[in-house]
Motif scaffolding. Sequence first.
Motif, PDB file in Angstrom:
ATOM      1  N   GLY A 433       0.784  -1.228   0.000  1.00  0.00           N
ATOM      2  CA  GLY A 433       0.000   0.000   0.000  1.00  0.00           C
ATOM      3  C   GLY A 433       0.816   1.278   0.000  1.00  0.00           C
ATOM      4  N   THR A 434       2.087   1.210   0.411  1.00  0.00           N
ATOM      5  CA  THR A 434       2.887   2.436   0.521  1.00  0.00           C
ATOM      6  C   THR A 434       4.142   2.396  -0.350  1.00  0.00           C
ATOM      7  OG1 THR A 434       2.093   2.737   2.794  1.00  0.00           O
ATOM      8  CG2 THR A 434       4.046   3.985   2.127  1.00  0.00           C
ATOM      9  N   HIS A 435       4.984   1.390  -0.108  1.00  0.00           N
ATOM     10  CA  HIS A 435       6.292   1.368  -0.760  1.00  0.00           C
ATOM     11  C   HIS A 435       6.199   1.069  -2.259  1.00  0.00           C
ATOM     12  CE1 HIS A 435       7.937   1.799   3.179  1.00  0.00           C
ATOM     13  NE2 HIS A 435       7.522   0.593   3.587  1.00  0.00           N
ATOM     14  N   MET A 436       5.380   0.086  -2.654  1.00  0.00           N
ATOM     15  CA  MET A 436       5.286  -0.250  -4.078  1.00  0.00           C
ATOM     16  C   MET A 436       4.703   0.890  -4.916  1.00  0.00           C
ATOM     17  SD  MET A 436       4.355  -4.303  -4.357  1.00  0.00           S
ATOM     18  CE  MET A 436       4.314  -4.127  -6.136  1.00  0.00           C
ATOM     19  N   PRO A 437       3.591   1.526  -4.488  1.00  0.00           N
ATOM     20  CA  PRO A 437       3.098   2.669  -5.271  1.00  0.00           C
ATOM     21  C   PRO A 437       4.126   3.791  -5.384  1.00  0.00           C
ATOM     22  CG  PRO A 437       1.416   1.901  -3.758  1.00  0.00           C
ATOM     23  CD  PRO A 437       2.669   1.177  -3.396  1.00  0.00           C
ATOM     24  N   ARG A 438       4.856   4.032  -4.302  1.00  0.00           N
ATOM     25  CA  ARG A 438       5.868   5.081  -4.341  1.00  0.00           C
ATOM     26  C   ARG A 438       6.964   4.739  -5.343  1.00  0.00           C
ATOM     27  NH1 ARG A 438       8.135   5.939   1.345  1.00  0.00           N
ATOM     28  NH2 ARG A 438       5.947   6.540   1.664  1.00  0.00           N
ATOM     29  N   LEU A 439       7.342   3.439  -5.377  1.00  0.00           N
ATOM     30  CA  LEU A 439       8.406   3.012  -6.281  1.00  0.00           C
ATOM     31  C   LEU A 439       7.933   2.994  -7.733  1.00  0.00           C
ATOM     32  CD1 LEU A 439      11.252   1.777  -6.717  1.00  0.00           C
ATOM     33  CD2 LEU A 439      10.203  -0.474  -6.362  1.00  0.00           C
ATOM     34  N   VAL A 440       6.717   2.503  -7.968  1.00  0.00           N
ATOM     35  CA  VAL A 440       6.221   2.329  -9.333  1.00  0.00           C
ATOM     36  C   VAL A 440       5.728   3.647  -9.927  1.00  0.00           C
ATOM     37  CG1 VAL A 440       4.435   1.224 -10.720  1.00  0.00           C
ATOM     38  CG2 VAL A 440       5.647  -0.088  -8.978  1.00  0.00           C
ATOM     39  N   LEU A 441       4.984   4.415  -9.152  1.00  0.00           N
ATOM     40  CA  LEU A 441       4.362   5.629  -9.679  1.00  0.00           C
ATOM     41  C   LEU A 441       5.145   6.900  -9.371  1.00  0.00           C
ATOM     42  CD1 LEU A 441       0.669   4.822  -8.698  1.00  0.00           C
ATOM     43  CD2 LEU A 441       1.785   4.428 -10.891  1.00  0.00           C
ATOM     44  N   GLY A 442       6.048   6.818  -8.402  1.00  0.00           N
ATOM     45  CA  GLY A 442       6.748   8.025  -7.967  1.00  0.00           C
ATOM     46  C   GLY A 442       8.062   8.278  -8.667  1.00  0.00           C
ATOM     47  N   THR A 443       8.525   7.329  -9.502  1.00  0.00           N
ATOM     48  CA  THR A 443       9.814   7.512 -10.185  1.00  0.00           C
ATOM     49  C   THR A 443       9.665   7.192 -11.658  1.00  0.00           C
ATOM     50  OG1 THR A 443      10.542   5.223  -9.817  1.00  0.00           O
ATOM     51  CG2 THR A 443      11.035   6.834  -8.079  1.00  0.00           C
ATOM     52  N   LEU A 444      10.468   7.851 -12.471  1.00  0.00           N
ATOM     53  CA  LEU A 444      10.442   7.605 -13.910  1.00  0.00           C
ATOM     54  C   LEU A 444      10.898   6.186 -14.232  1.00  0.00           C
ATOM     55  CD1 LEU A 444      10.057   8.615 -16.800  1.00  0.00           C
ATOM     56  CD2 LEU A 444      12.428   9.466 -16.732  1.00  0.00           C
ATOM     57  N   VAL A 445      11.910   5.721 -13.510  1.00  0.00           N
ATOM     58  CA  VAL A 445      12.428   4.359 -13.733  1.00  0.00           C
ATOM     59  C   VAL A 445      11.328   3.329 -13.479  1.00  0.00           C
ATOM     60  CG1 VAL A 445      14.089   2.633 -12.955  1.00  0.00           C
ATOM     61  CG2 VAL A 445      14.794   5.022 -13.216  1.00  0.00           C
ATOM     62  N   GLY A 446      10.583   3.529 -12.383  1.00  0.00           N
ATOM     63  CA  GLY A 446       9.512   2.602 -12.052  1.00  0.00           C
ATOM     64  C   GLY A 446       8.455   2.544 -13.128  1.00  0.00           C
ATOM     65  N   LYS A 447       8.085   3.690 -13.678  1.00  0.00           N
ATOM     66  CA  LYS A 447       7.069   3.726 -14.736  1.00  0.00           C
ATOM     67  C   LYS A 447       7.551   3.015 -15.989  1.00  0.00           C
ATOM     68  CE  LYS A 447       5.222   8.149 -13.073  1.00  0.00           C
ATOM     69  NZ  LYS A 447       5.017   9.576 -13.380  1.00  0.00           N
ATOM     70  N   VAL A 448       8.819   3.265 -16.353  1.00  0.00           N
ATOM     71  CA  VAL A 448       9.375   2.631 -17.551  1.00  0.00           C
ATOM     72  C   VAL A 448       9.431   1.114 -17.385  1.00  0.00           C
ATOM     73  CG1 VAL A 448      11.445   2.391 -18.975  1.00  0.00           C
ATOM     74  CG2 VAL A 448      10.703   4.665 -18.234  1.00  0.00           C
ATOM     75  N   VAL A 449       9.865   0.677 -16.202  1.00  0.00           N
ATOM     76  CA  VAL A 449       9.958  -0.766 -15.937  1.00  0.00           C
ATOM     77  C   VAL A 449       8.586  -1.420 -16.038  1.00  0.00           C
ATOM     78  CG1 VAL A 449      10.437  -2.496 -14.168  1.00  0.00           C
ATOM     79  CG2 VAL A 449      12.057  -0.633 -14.562  1.00  0.00           C
ATOM     80  N   VAL A 450       7.560  -0.784 -15.489  1.00  0.00           N
ATOM     81  CA  VAL A 450       6.205  -1.341 -15.547  1.00  0.00           C
ATOM     82  C   VAL A 450       5.726  -1.445 -16.995  1.00  0.00           C
ATOM     83  CG1 VAL A 450       3.783  -0.887 -14.996  1.00  0.00           C
ATOM     84  CG2 VAL A 450       5.538  -0.604 -13.243  1.00  0.00           C
ATOM     85  N   ILE A 451       5.977  -0.404 -17.793  1.00  0.00           N
ATOM     86  CA  ILE A 451       5.554  -0.428 -19.197  1.00  0.00           C
ATOM     87  C   ILE A 451       6.274  -1.531 -19.968  1.00  0.00           C
ATOM     88  CG2 ILE A 451       5.600   0.865 -21.359  1.00  0.00           C
ATOM     89  CD1 ILE A 451       5.183   3.411 -19.725  1.00  0.00           C
ATOM     90  N   LEU A 452       7.583  -1.683 -19.728  1.00  0.00           N
ATOM     91  CA  LEU A 452       8.347  -2.717 -20.435  1.00  0.00           C
ATOM     92  C   LEU A 452       7.879  -4.117 -20.048  1.00  0.00           C
ATOM     93  CD1 LEU A 452      11.980  -1.234 -20.273  1.00  0.00           C
ATOM     94  CD2 LEU A 452      10.458  -1.365 -22.265  1.00  0.00           C
TER      95      LEU A 452
END
Length: 517
Positions: A433-452
Amino acid sequence: MQEMHVWLYDEELAADKLFTPQDSDAAEDETWVVDRFGNEDRTVYLQTLGTDGTNMLTKASLLYMQEMHEWLLSQSLIVDGEDVTYNVVCSRYSEGDGCKAPVSVLSFWQHNRTLLEADADPLATVNSVNWRDIEPSGPPLSYYIGSDAVYSGAALLVSTRATRIIYDLKNEKEEISGVGEDDPQSRYFEILVAEDSANRRSADREAHNAEAYILTDAQEEEAGDEATGSDVASLIIGYVLMFVYASFVLSRGRAKYSHSILGLVSIVSIGLSTFAAYGLCWYIGIKFNSVVQVLVLVLLGVGIDDTFVIMDSWWDCADIPTMKERMVAAMKHAGPAITITSMTDLIAFLAGSSTSFPGLRDFCYYATVGITFDFFFQCTFVVAIAYLDSVRQEKGRADCLCCVAVDDETGLCVKKDGSWTEGEKGIQNRIVGTHMPRLVLGTLVGKVVVILISCLLFGLGIYGCTKVKMNFNQEWFIPDGDAIEDAMDVRDTYFNGQSLPANVYFSDINYPQEQDT
């Protein structure tokens, strides 16, 4: 009462009743044939295989084959108080006739030891006598001597490593408890000779440089059924692991505020739902089958998830002073969620019950009933125990040890310092609920990794769809390492796999009248 009935179910094992639509042309044609000609004979394959390169066409090997034939004919067992032998279960053309003669290379000597022993050169007999004089109809001799048979330049048989005898047994089907429709005498005779032949295999190998492998339909069904029984231990382990996982999710950093015991309560609730579904469906006449066994896992996932939703809502209501009001408020939040998910599953399985495949249709019936019972037990049994567990918390008692008084700082295993907030989330909630959203949605790297990753999975999914093939094989239900696998290997290696019989039937023909004309 429903829970008691599950032990009395009849399991449907026949593949044609599980995977063939009963309103299809094939099913209707089979009914027409059975009504007029009876059930197709059962078949027993006695396969003899030479070890260390032994030629099964020598006189010694043929005598071993004759010995196995006589051994099979001598087997007997008691079924429903009646002594059952080969003469009882063999197929006959009509009542009062003798048994249909088995067919093999021994047919050259009428499966008679005296005639075989009197033949000075059996291989010469095989090569000099026309097979069609022995068996005017049916498969050629090559069907009985294996695909690795060696011929001389003059097209004369020289050797083969495998031979087989084919026996036809009667197939007078009736209801057998725990099995379904089958011929009990033939079924248990097949299982007996298959098991006993395996027990004597090592001795035969030493004495004759040959061994026998018997293959029957009953073996395949029995192997699949035994595999189901052996999976019970694995299922228990799975439930234990789920209990450990649920207890971890429902635990908190303090013994007073943890509710890990509800993991066990949820497992019990799921067990009640499963047994109730099995019992009720059996009671109304829906047959149990191997596909239905998956229901245990389906309800395990659905039931545990409902418990998590209820308790998560309960923790969100930490500011409500009394436990009774708090549980009511929690169910106001969790109730609609688990109702919607249960109804979604219910409608999905009800829609699935419209399939024409009987095995899958019956599974959907069981799943529909099981999810209904799970919803009922979650809203009654689990909620009731959860309320009692909240009273335990209110009285300052430890989770799982309600007789032990603890304070707010007592950890699960040791005394912990520091304050603790009742509504504070556990570590698993904080990660998701806290750490994963911050990592995935809060950083550009996280967003790129999710898309890939999403694109990769999408591409793999499309590629996988292009490789999907629809097929069915009864052998898929046989566990690895089962004794019947050796017999199947002999069949597949030396006799070109499983044969598919084809018969042609004619209707509306007055044969005597047409003969006259």
